[in-house]
Structure formats: structure tokens, C-alpha cells
Design a protein around this motif. Structure first.
Motif, short mmCIF file in Angstrom:
data_model
loop_
_atom_site.label_atom_id
_atom_site.label_comp_id
_atom_site.label_asym_id
_atom_site.label_seq_id
_atom_site.Cartn_x
_atom_site.Cartn_y
_atom_site.Cartn_z
N ARG A 190 -1.52 4.17 4.30
CA ARG A 190 -1.52 3.24 3.19
C ARG A 190 -0.39 3.62 2.24
NH1 ARG A 190 -7.95 4.34 2.17
NH2 ARG A 190 -8.67 3.59 4.22
N PRO A 191 0.25 2.63 1.60
CA PRO A 191 1.40 2.93 0.73
C PRO A 191 1.08 4.01 -0.29
CG PRO A 191 1.21 0.57 1.05
CD PRO A 191 -0.02 1.18 1.67
N GLY A 192 2.03 4.92 -0.47
CA GLY A 192 1.92 5.96 -1.48
C GLY A 192 1.17 7.20 -1.05
N GLU A 193 0.61 7.22 0.16
CA GLU A 193 -0.24 8.34 0.56
C GLU A 193 0.58 9.49 1.15
OE1 GLU A 193 -4.64 6.56 1.42
OE2 GLU A 193 -3.30 6.72 3.15
N HIS A 194 -0.08 10.65 1.19
CA HIS A 194 0.52 11.90 1.68
C HIS A 194 -0.26 12.39 2.89
CE1 HIS A 194 1.43 16.44 0.86
NE2 HIS A 194 2.23 15.94 1.79
N LEU A 195 0.48 12.76 3.95
CA LEU A 195 -0.11 13.25 5.19
C LEU A 195 0.23 14.72 5.39
CD1 LEU A 195 -1.35 12.75 8.14
CD2 LEU A 195 1.04 12.41 8.83
N TRP A 196 -0.77 15.50 5.83
CA TRP A 196 -0.51 16.82 6.38
C TRP A 196 -0.55 16.68 7.90
CZ3 TRP A 196 -4.21 20.71 3.40
CH2 TRP A 196 -3.72 20.88 2.10
N ASP A 197 0.55 17.03 8.56
CA ASP A 197 0.65 16.99 10.02
C ASP A 197 0.66 18.44 10.49
OD1 ASP A 197 1.22 16.55 12.67
OD2 ASP A 197 3.15 15.56 12.34
N ILE A 198 -0.49 18.93 10.92
CA ILE A 198 -0.67 20.36 11.24
C ILE A 198 -0.45 20.58 12.74
CG2 ILE A 198 -2.30 22.28 11.23
CD1 ILE A 198 -3.61 21.03 8.77
N GLY A 199 0.42 21.54 13.05
CA GLY A 199 0.82 21.74 14.43
C GLY A 199 1.69 20.59 14.88
N CYS A 225 6.16 3.89 7.95
CA CYS A 225 5.28 2.76 7.61
C CYS A 225 5.63 2.14 6.27
CB CYS A 225 3.82 3.22 7.60
SG CYS A 225 3.15 3.62 9.23
N HIS A 226 6.10 2.97 5.32
CA HIS A 226 6.38 2.45 3.98
C HIS A 226 7.26 3.45 3.24
CE1 HIS A 226 5.67 0.81 -0.10
NE2 HIS A 226 5.37 -0.31 0.53
N PRO A 227 8.24 3.00 2.44
CA PRO A 227 9.13 3.94 1.74
C PRO A 227 8.44 4.81 0.71
CG PRO A 227 9.56 1.66 1.05
CD PRO A 227 8.66 1.59 2.24
N SER A 228 7.22 4.45 0.29
CA SER A 228 6.52 5.26 -0.71
C SER A 228 5.66 6.36 -0.08
CB SER A 228 5.62 4.36 -1.57
OG SER A 228 4.55 3.82 -0.81
N MET A 229 5.63 6.44 1.26
CA MET A 229 4.79 7.42 1.93
C MET A 229 5.40 8.82 1.82
SD MET A 229 2.48 5.32 3.19
CE MET A 229 1.63 5.91 4.64
N HIS A 230 4.53 9.84 1.90
CA HIS A 230 4.96 11.24 1.89
C HIS A 230 4.29 11.96 3.06
CE1 HIS A 230 6.50 10.61 -2.21
NE2 HIS A 230 5.37 9.96 -2.42
N ALA A 231 4.92 13.01 3.53
CA ALA A 231 4.33 13.78 4.63
C ALA A 231 4.84 15.21 4.60
CB ALA A 231 4.63 13.14 5.98
N THR A 232 3.98 16.13 5.00
CA THR A 232 4.33 17.52 5.18
C THR A 232 3.98 17.91 6.60
OG1 THR A 232 3.90 18.05 2.85
CG2 THR A 232 3.94 19.89 4.40
N ALA A 233 4.98 18.36 7.35
CA ALA A 233 4.77 18.81 8.72
C ALA A 233 4.66 20.33 8.73
CB ALA A 233 5.92 18.35 9.62
#
Length: 390
Positions: free
Chosen positions: A239-248, A261-269
Motif C-alpha cells: 500500500r502507498p507509503g508503507e515500509h517493508l522488511w525483507d529478511i533473508g 509498486c509506488h514511489p512513496s514505498m520504502h523497504a529495508t533488505a
């Protein structure tokens, strides 16, 4: 205030009045060189840009005019300056943006044309927009960058792309030339420069839905394969604006598609293997999401201090200790998705689903492969996926 390439002559009366009333005029040398004789003191905006902000703050309370190109709030300095001052302390006088001038010259519908500023960011930002027939307007730092962009497009098999090179739009030095990327040979392109692209060639576009082809990612085999990745992204429900933790994170494919998915998304790998962590960074830059944060180390030890997520994917390192830590650490409403292949990991997810709820999905895929002179089904290891809300 926004200043066109023809200097203050093209400014509306309110902008001219503000400029003439200023005690100090700040701007880059090119803009200051466009000004007529003024009583105001001229101050060059230094490099790096942040040093100029410090100078400007020191002048608070005095009438200062800051010069910028076109519309300062579209890939300009306006929003950066405004956040340091209260609304009553500043007033903006925008001029037509370079994108408006470029669209007016080319006859392109601006609302349907991606506009990107690639002064100091990888060309990969443009990668999601590369599809035959697509158009884009791009700002570049100088003429050499136009040559580099043409070579980059050609290397991706988009060498048939038309490039309109537009220099100093709106001013006496305005010049517009056209070439194909694969045939580009201009050597005298001057700053400021904007290019219009009409994409063509045999390069592979990035799909607009989840589940990109595996060969878009550099990987060592540690990758969530395309069909399972599509199911995983569906379960993560970005969903727009959300943050994901991608573990492993492996190759970073899940977090990269999440960000797309959207320019406002955040993620940490999160990835324990340094070589894979470097590969994730390379993939992210090449596929247009260099904002992906990569953290090297093992979870849960490296999770302290990270911004809280709205969704977590566990693709590697699944264990009782990790799930217990996440359940204690995550806020209510966080979505958690975990994939398992081994019997031990399956049993762990089954136990957690029984205790915490959510859904348990078993995915079995088979692909047609040659079998002698005929074909048969080659079955992949089944994947068990647990989806739950904390």
C-alpha cells in the motif's frame, strides 16, 4: 524565484518587483550572470548545496531573493528551502518549468509523460519507463550525461529510441536537436539540458504487475522465483507509503518489486551474505529503486533501530527465535509473510499458524521439460507460505 534562460526580462511584474526590492540576491553563477545592474549584493550559492542553506539562514530577516531555474518546486530547490522557513518568511515566484517548455516544444501531453531529474541519480530510475512507444522527459547534469544516457539505452537494446536534446529552453541560447540513441554523436551539448525520449527497440520492458521475469535480476540462485514471488507480493499487499522488511533478501527481488509498486514505498533488505548484499544494491540501482536500504547482518540481531515496518517478508533464516522476536517486536496490524521449503520450516510455520492464526498455503509448481523425444512435467519443491497479521 524561478528564472528563465532569458533572465529577468521574462518575469511577471510581481517577480521583478521582488527582485528589485532585494538587498541580497543569491544564486548559482549562471543565474547571477543573467541579471542586469542591481543595487543588491550578489552572493553565489556554494557547492555543496547545504552550505548555501546555512548562508541563507544567517540572512533571516533581510530581503533576499534566491534564484532557481523555472519552477522551484518541481525538481528544484523550493521545497528544500521552504522547509527551513516559516510560511510567512518566504514567497515563491515560479516561472514555467523546463518540463513545460519541453512539452510545449514537442507537443507532448505533460500529464501522461513521466518527468525525471537524473542530475545525480542512476539512469536505472528510467528503467521502469522503458517500453516501446513510451515517452519521457529527463533532466541531466550536462552534455556528457546525454552521451552516457544514449549509450545506456543502446546497451539495453533500446538503441532505436529517439532522443530530442533541448538546451537552454526559453532563452536566446535555445537549441533543439534530434538523434537515435544508437547513432548519437553530438559533442557540443551545453548545460542546462533536457532530453525527450520516445522509446523504441527490442529491449525487454519491465512488467507493470508483480512477478517480474527472473532474468531481470542478477542472482546466484538464491531468488524467490517468479510465480512464487507474485503470490508473495499479493500476500504482502503493498500500500502507498508503507515500509517493508525483507529478511533473508537474497537477490532483493521481493523488496525491489515492492518499491516499484509506488514511489512513496520504502523497504529495508536484510542480508547476511556480503556478496548478496552487494548484488541487491546493484539490482536495485539497475531496476530504478536505488532508494532500497540494504542492511548486512543476521536477523533478529540487526533489526534494532530500523524504522518500523507495516509488512515483513521472511525469505531466509526462518527460525523459532526469529518468529518469536518479530512477534514481540512488531506493532499490532503488521502483516507477516513467510515462505518455507524444508520439512522443518514447514512444521514451524504450521505450528505458528495454529497458535497465531492467519492462512497457510501450499504451492506446488511443475514446468514442462524435454523428456527424451517428448515432454514431461518437472516438479519444483513445494513452497509453504504462512500469511498473518500481528
Amino acid at each position: 524565484m524561478g528564472l528563465g534562460e532569458d533572465g529577468p526580462d521574462g518575469l511577471p511584474p510581481a517577480s521583478r518587483a521582488a527582485l528589485e526590492a532585494a538587498e541580497i540576491v543569491m544564486g548559482p553563477p549562471r543565474h547571477l550572470g543573467l541579471l542586469p545592474d542591481l543595487d543588491a549584493e550578489r552572493v553565489e550559492w556554494p557547492v555543496p548545496f547545504a552550505d548555501g542553506l546555512e548562508k541563507l539562514r544567517a540572512l533571516r530577516g533581510r530581503p533576499v531573493a534566491v534564484l532557481a531555474s523555472g519552477d522551484p518546486f518541481w525538481f528544484g530547490a523550493g521545497s528544500v528551502i521552504a522547509q527551513d522557513f516559516a510560511p510567512g518568511e518566504w514567497r515563491a515566484f515560479p516561472a514555467p518549468s523546463v518540463f513545460s517548455l519541453a512539452a510545449a516544444h514537442l507537443g507532448w501531453r505533460l500529464e501522461r509523460t513521466p518527468c525525471l531529474g537524473l542530475h545525480a541519480t542512476p539512469f536505472g530510475q528510467l528503467r521502469p519507463h522503458l517500453a516501446p512507444g513510451a515517452r519521457a522527459l529527463v533532466l541531466l547534469r550536462d552534455g556528457a550525461a546525454v552521451r552516457d544516457l544514449a549509450a545506456w539505452l543502446t546497451g539495453l537494446d533500446f538503441g532505436e529510441t529517439g532522443i530530442w536534446v533541448m538546451e537552454a529552453l526559453g532563452g536566446p541560447r535555445e537549441r533543439v536537436r534530434n538523434a537515435k540513441a544508437a547513432e548519437y554523436d553530438l559533442t557540443d551539448v551545453a548545460h542546462p539540458v533536457c532530453v525527450g525520449l520516445k522509446v523504441a527497440g527490442t529491449g525487454a520492458p519491465i512488467p507493470a504487475c508483480g512477478g517480474w521475469p527472473d532474468d531481470l535480476f542478477d542472482h546466484d540462485g538464491q531468488i524467490t522465483k517468479r510465480p512464487v514471488r507474485a503470490l508473495t507480493l499479493s500476500a504482502l499487499a503493498p500500500r502507498p507509503g508503507e515500509h517493508l522488511w525483507d529478511i533473508g533478501a537474497g537477490s532483493g527481488s521481493i523488496s525491489i518489486e515492492w518499491l516499484a509498486c509506488h514511489p512513496s514505498m520504502h523497504a529495508t533488505a536484510v542480508e547476511a551474505d556480503p556478496a548478496r548484499a552487494d548484488r541487491i544494491r546493484t539490482n536495485a540501482a539497475a531496476l530504478g529503486v536505488d532508494r532500497l536500504r540494504v542492511v548486512e547482518g543476521r536477523a533478529p540481531e540487526v533489526l534494532d533501530g530500523l524504522d518500523p515496518p507495516q509488512a515483513v517478508f521472511i525469505g531466509g533464516g526462518l527460525s523459532e527465535a526469529l518468529l518469536s522476536d518479530l512477534w514481540a517486536r512488531l506493532g499490532s496490524g503488521t502483516r507477516v509473510v513467510a515462505n518455507a521449503v524444508t520439512l522443518e520450516s514447514e512444521a514451524l510455520l504450521a505450528a505458528w499458524q495454529a497458535a497465531q492464526g492467519g492462512s497457510l498455503l501450499r504451492v506446488e509448481l511443475a514446468e514442462a521439460q524435454p523428456l527424451g523425444t517428448r515432454r514431461g512435467w518437472r516438479t519444483a519443491y513445494p513452497v509453504v507460505q504462512w500469511s498473518a497479521v500481528r
